[in-house]
Write an enzyme that holds these catalytic residues in place. Structure first.
Site, PDB file in Angstrom:
ATOM      1  N   SER A 139       0.857  -1.190   0.000  1.00 32.14           N
ATOM      2  CA  SER A 139       0.000   0.000   0.000  1.00 32.14           C
ATOM      3  C   SER A 139       0.890   1.235   0.000  1.00 32.14           C
ATOM      4  O   SER A 139       2.020   1.193   0.504  1.00 32.14           O
ATOM      5  CB  SER A 139      -0.899   0.022   1.240  1.00 32.14           C
ATOM      6  N   TYR A 152      -1.462  -0.158  10.622  1.00 37.42           N
ATOM      7  CA  TYR A 152      -1.683  -0.514   9.219  1.00 37.42           C
ATOM      8  C   TYR A 152      -0.510  -0.040   8.362  1.00 37.42           C
ATOM      9  O   TYR A 152       0.023  -0.809   7.548  1.00 37.42           O
ATOM     10  CB  TYR A 152      -2.991   0.082   8.701  1.00 37.42           C
TER      11      TYR A 152
END
Length: 252
Positions: A139, A152
Protein backbone atom coordinates in the site's frame (compact mmCIF):
# COMPACT_ATOMS: atom_id res chain seq x y z
CA UNK A 1 1.14 -25.60 -20.39
CA UNK A 2 -1.54 -24.23 -18.08
CA UNK A 3 -0.27 -22.27 -15.10
CA UNK A 4 -1.74 -22.13 -11.60
CA UNK A 5 -2.28 -19.03 -9.45
CA UNK A 6 -2.80 -19.14 -5.68
CA UNK A 7 -4.77 -16.06 -4.55
CA UNK A 8 -5.47 -15.22 -0.91
CA UNK A 9 -8.37 -13.05 0.18
CA UNK A 10 -10.29 -14.00 -2.96
CA UNK A 11 -13.80 -13.37 -1.62
CA UNK A 12 -13.92 -9.64 -2.41
CA UNK A 13 -12.11 -6.63 -3.80
CA UNK A 14 -8.69 -7.08 -5.34
CA UNK A 15 -8.61 -10.83 -4.75
CA UNK A 16 -11.90 -11.53 -6.47
CA UNK A 17 -10.97 -9.29 -9.40
CA UNK A 18 -7.60 -11.06 -9.71
CA UNK A 19 -9.35 -14.43 -9.77
CA UNK A 20 -11.53 -13.27 -12.64
CA UNK A 21 -8.58 -11.85 -14.57
CA UNK A 22 -6.48 -15.02 -14.29
CA UNK A 23 -9.53 -17.15 -15.13
CA UNK A 24 -10.04 -15.17 -18.35
CA UNK A 25 -6.55 -16.25 -19.38
CA UNK A 26 -7.28 -19.91 -18.56
CA UNK A 27 -5.07 -20.25 -15.48
CA UNK A 28 -5.96 -22.89 -12.90
CA UNK A 29 -6.85 -21.20 -9.61
CA UNK A 30 -6.45 -21.93 -5.92
CA UNK A 31 -8.64 -19.39 -4.14
CA UNK A 32 -8.55 -18.92 -0.38
CA UNK A 33 -10.69 -16.81 1.92
CA UNK A 34 -12.62 -16.93 5.17
CA UNK A 35 -16.10 -16.81 3.63
CA UNK A 36 -16.81 -20.22 2.14
CA UNK A 37 -20.13 -19.32 0.55
CA UNK A 38 -18.56 -16.47 -1.40
CA UNK A 39 -15.79 -18.77 -2.58
CA UNK A 40 -18.35 -21.30 -3.75
CA UNK A 41 -20.21 -18.62 -5.72
CA UNK A 42 -16.99 -17.34 -7.30
CA UNK A 43 -15.90 -20.86 -8.26
CA UNK A 44 -19.25 -21.49 -9.96
CA UNK A 45 -18.76 -18.29 -11.96
CA UNK A 46 -15.20 -19.10 -13.03
CA UNK A 47 -15.27 -22.86 -13.61
CA UNK A 48 -16.50 -22.56 -17.22
CA UNK A 49 -13.15 -20.85 -17.93
CA UNK A 50 -10.69 -22.81 -15.79
CA UNK A 51 -10.26 -25.35 -12.99
CA UNK A 52 -10.80 -23.91 -9.51
CA UNK A 53 -9.94 -25.19 -6.05
CA UNK A 54 -11.37 -23.23 -3.10
CA UNK A 55 -9.90 -23.23 0.40
CA UNK A 56 -11.98 -21.81 3.23
CA UNK A 57 -9.03 -20.59 5.19
CA UNK A 58 -7.91 -17.89 7.60
CA UNK A 59 -4.28 -17.02 6.81
CA UNK A 60 -3.71 -16.37 10.53
CA UNK A 61 -4.10 -20.11 11.20
CA UNK A 62 -0.59 -21.44 10.57
CA UNK A 63 -1.46 -25.13 10.91
CA UNK A 64 -4.46 -24.82 8.57
CA UNK A 65 -2.39 -23.00 5.92
CA UNK A 66 0.38 -25.58 6.05
CA UNK A 67 -2.07 -28.48 5.86
CA UNK A 68 -3.95 -26.95 2.93
CA UNK A 69 -0.77 -26.37 0.94
CA UNK A 70 0.58 -29.85 1.74
CA UNK A 71 -2.67 -31.39 0.47
CA UNK A 72 -2.59 -29.67 -2.93
CA UNK A 73 -2.79 -32.16 -5.79
CA UNK A 74 -2.47 -31.91 -9.56
CA UNK A 75 -3.33 -29.67 -11.38
CA UNK A 76 -3.03 -27.29 -8.41
CA UNK A 77 0.20 -28.59 -6.93
CA UNK A 78 2.56 -26.62 -9.15
CA UNK A 79 1.92 -22.98 -8.27
CA UNK A 80 3.37 -20.45 -10.72
CA UNK A 81 2.01 -17.24 -9.16
CA UNK A 82 1.25 -16.45 -5.53
CA UNK A 83 -0.88 -13.34 -5.01
CA UNK A 84 -0.65 -12.39 -1.34
CA UNK A 85 -3.75 -10.23 -1.20
CA UNK A 86 -5.35 -11.15 2.14
CA UNK A 87 -5.10 -8.20 4.52
CA UNK A 88 -7.11 -5.56 6.29
CA UNK A 89 -7.13 -2.22 8.05
CA UNK A 90 -9.09 -1.70 11.25
CA UNK A 91 -9.94 1.63 12.82
CA UNK A 92 -9.02 5.23 12.08
CA UNK A 93 -8.29 6.48 15.61
CA UNK A 94 -4.94 7.89 16.75
CA UNK A 95 -2.63 5.36 18.40
CA UNK A 96 -3.42 6.51 21.93
CA UNK A 97 -7.11 5.72 21.40
CA UNK A 98 -6.76 2.46 19.46
CA UNK A 99 -8.06 -0.98 20.34
CA UNK A 100 -5.02 -3.22 20.92
CA UNK A 101 -6.93 -6.26 19.65
CA UNK A 102 -7.37 -4.54 16.30
CA UNK A 103 -3.65 -3.84 16.14
CA UNK A 104 -2.87 -7.49 16.81
CA UNK A 105 -5.40 -8.66 14.23
CA UNK A 106 -3.78 -6.47 11.56
CA UNK A 107 -0.32 -7.74 12.47
CA UNK A 108 -1.50 -11.36 12.45
CA UNK A 109 -3.20 -10.99 9.06
CA UNK A 110 -1.01 -8.53 7.14
CA UNK A 111 2.33 -9.82 8.41
CA UNK A 112 2.01 -13.25 10.00
CA UNK A 113 -0.55 -14.51 7.48
CA UNK A 114 1.35 -13.26 4.46
CA UNK A 115 4.63 -14.77 5.64
CA UNK A 116 2.96 -18.09 6.54
CA UNK A 117 1.41 -18.54 3.10
CA UNK A 118 4.65 -17.49 1.41
CA UNK A 119 6.75 -19.90 3.47
CA UNK A 120 4.39 -22.79 2.74
CA UNK A 121 4.44 -22.20 -1.01
CA UNK A 122 8.12 -21.40 -1.55
CA UNK A 123 9.10 -25.02 -2.37
CA UNK A 124 6.52 -25.38 -5.15
CA UNK A 125 7.25 -21.91 -6.53
CA UNK A 126 10.95 -22.73 -6.72
CA UNK A 127 10.20 -26.12 -8.31
CA UNK A 128 8.00 -24.38 -10.90
CA UNK A 129 11.13 -22.53 -11.98
CA UNK A 130 11.94 -19.40 -13.93
CA UNK A 131 9.03 -17.05 -14.45
CA UNK A 132 7.18 -17.98 -11.26
CA UNK A 133 6.06 -14.96 -9.28
CA UNK A 134 5.22 -13.81 -5.78
CA UNK A 135 3.13 -10.66 -5.87
CA UNK A 136 2.59 -9.05 -2.48
CA UNK A 137 -0.13 -6.43 -2.14
CA UNK A 138 1.33 -3.55 -0.17
CA UNK A 139 0.00 0.00 0.00
CA UNK A 140 1.07 3.59 -0.37
CA UNK A 141 0.49 3.57 3.40
CA UNK A 142 3.77 1.69 3.64
CA UNK A 143 5.51 4.73 2.10
CA UNK A 144 3.45 7.70 3.28
CA UNK A 145 2.13 7.75 6.88
CA UNK A 146 -1.06 9.53 7.85
CA UNK A 147 -3.02 10.18 11.06
CA UNK A 148 -4.80 7.03 12.19
CA UNK A 149 -2.61 4.81 9.99
CA UNK A 150 -0.36 3.59 12.84
CA UNK A 151 -0.17 -0.23 12.69
CA UNK A 152 -1.68 -0.51 9.22
CA UNK A 153 1.06 1.72 7.80
CA UNK A 154 3.68 -0.26 9.69
CA UNK A 155 2.36 -3.59 8.44
CA UNK A 156 2.48 -2.44 4.82
CA UNK A 157 6.01 -1.11 5.23
CA UNK A 158 6.89 -4.62 6.39
CA UNK A 159 5.34 -6.10 3.23
CA UNK A 160 7.61 -3.99 1.05
CA UNK A 161 10.83 -4.75 2.94
CA UNK A 162 9.93 -8.43 3.19
CA UNK A 163 9.44 -8.46 -0.59
CA UNK A 164 12.88 -6.97 -1.18
CA UNK A 165 14.61 -9.36 1.23
CA UNK A 166 12.72 -12.33 -0.20
CA UNK A 167 13.87 -11.39 -3.67
CA UNK A 168 17.46 -11.34 -2.41
CA UNK A 169 17.09 -14.81 -0.91
CA UNK A 170 15.54 -16.18 -4.10
CA UNK A 171 18.38 -14.92 -6.28
CA UNK A 172 19.25 -17.65 -8.76
CA UNK A 173 15.99 -19.59 -8.42
CA UNK A 174 14.17 -17.74 -11.19
CA UNK A 175 11.30 -16.84 -8.83
CA UNK A 176 10.29 -13.19 -9.08
CA UNK A 177 9.01 -11.02 -6.22
CA UNK A 178 7.04 -7.81 -6.64
CA UNK A 179 5.36 -5.47 -4.16
CA UNK A 180 2.34 -3.68 -5.61
CA UNK A 181 1.40 -0.61 -3.55
CA UNK A 182 -2.01 0.88 -4.45
CA UNK A 183 -3.32 4.20 -3.24
CA UNK A 184 -6.97 5.27 -3.03
CA UNK A 185 -8.92 2.18 -4.10
CA UNK A 186 -12.64 1.44 -3.96
CA UNK A 187 -13.51 -1.85 -2.27
CA UNK A 188 -14.96 -3.33 0.91
CA UNK A 189 -11.69 -2.34 2.57
CA UNK A 190 -13.13 0.99 3.77
CA UNK A 191 -16.35 -0.61 5.04
CA UNK A 192 -14.30 -3.05 7.12
CA UNK A 193 -12.06 -0.29 8.42
CA UNK A 194 -14.97 1.90 9.52
CA UNK A 195 -17.03 -0.93 10.97
CA UNK A 196 -19.54 -0.89 8.12
CA UNK A 197 -20.08 2.90 8.01
CA UNK A 198 -21.64 3.35 4.55
CA UNK A 199 -21.68 7.14 4.88
CA UNK A 200 -17.92 7.19 5.52
CA UNK A 201 -17.43 4.91 2.52
CA UNK A 202 -19.46 7.24 0.30
CA UNK A 203 -17.55 10.32 1.49
CA UNK A 204 -14.21 8.64 0.83
CA UNK A 205 -14.88 7.90 -2.83
CA UNK A 206 -17.39 10.53 -3.94
CA UNK A 207 -16.08 12.33 -7.01
CA UNK A 208 -12.56 10.91 -6.58
CA UNK A 209 -12.45 8.37 -9.44
CA UNK A 210 -10.52 5.91 -7.25
CA UNK A 211 -8.58 2.86 -8.41
CA UNK A 212 -10.93 -0.04 -9.09
CA UNK A 213 -10.27 -3.70 -8.24
CA UNK A 214 -10.11 -4.48 -11.95
CA UNK A 215 -7.24 -1.99 -12.33
CA UNK A 216 -5.29 -3.88 -9.68
CA UNK A 217 -6.15 -7.24 -11.26
CA UNK A 218 -4.86 -6.12 -14.65
CA UNK A 219 -1.63 -4.93 -13.05
CA UNK A 220 -1.15 -8.13 -11.03
CA UNK A 221 -1.71 -10.24 -14.15
CA UNK A 222 0.80 -8.11 -16.05
CA UNK A 223 3.39 -8.63 -13.30
CA UNK A 224 2.79 -12.38 -13.37
CA UNK A 225 3.14 -12.66 -17.13
CA UNK A 226 6.15 -10.45 -17.82
CA UNK A 227 8.99 -12.07 -19.77
CA UNK A 228 10.74 -14.37 -17.31
CA UNK A 229 13.95 -12.31 -17.34
CA UNK A 230 12.17 -9.23 -15.92
CA UNK A 231 11.24 -8.37 -12.32
CA UNK A 232 9.35 -5.30 -11.11
CA UNK A 233 10.60 -4.84 -7.55
CA UNK A 234 8.02 -2.31 -6.41
CA UNK A 235 5.16 -0.55 -8.14
CA UNK A 236 3.23 2.31 -6.51
CA UNK A 237 -0.13 3.26 -8.03
CA UNK A 238 -2.42 6.17 -7.22
CA UNK A 239 -5.63 7.53 -8.64
CA UNK A 240 -4.94 10.73 -10.57
CA UNK A 241 -7.09 12.53 -8.00
CA UNK A 242 -4.73 11.54 -5.17
CA UNK A 243 -1.47 13.31 -4.41
CA UNK A 244 0.52 14.70 -1.45
CA UNK A 245 -0.24 17.49 0.97
CA UNK A 246 2.15 19.82 2.80
CA UNK A 247 3.64 18.63 6.09
CA UNK A 248 1.55 19.64 9.09
CA UNK A 249 3.03 22.04 11.63
CA UNK A 250 1.86 22.49 15.21
CA UNK A 251 2.51 26.08 16.32
CA UNK A 252 2.82 27.45 19.86
Amino acid sequence: MTHTAFITGATSGFGRACARRFAEAGWHLVLSGRRGERLKELAAELEPHCEVLTLTLDVRDTAAVQAAVAALESPFREVHALVNNAGLALGTAPAQDCDLEQWHRMIDTNIKGLTTVTHALLPTLIDSGAGSSIINIGSVAGHWPYPGGNVYCGSKAFVEQFSYALRSDLQGTGVRVSCLAPGLSESEFTLVRTGGDQAAYDRMYQGADPIQPEDIADTVFWLATLPRHLNVNSLEMMAVSQSWSPFTITRR
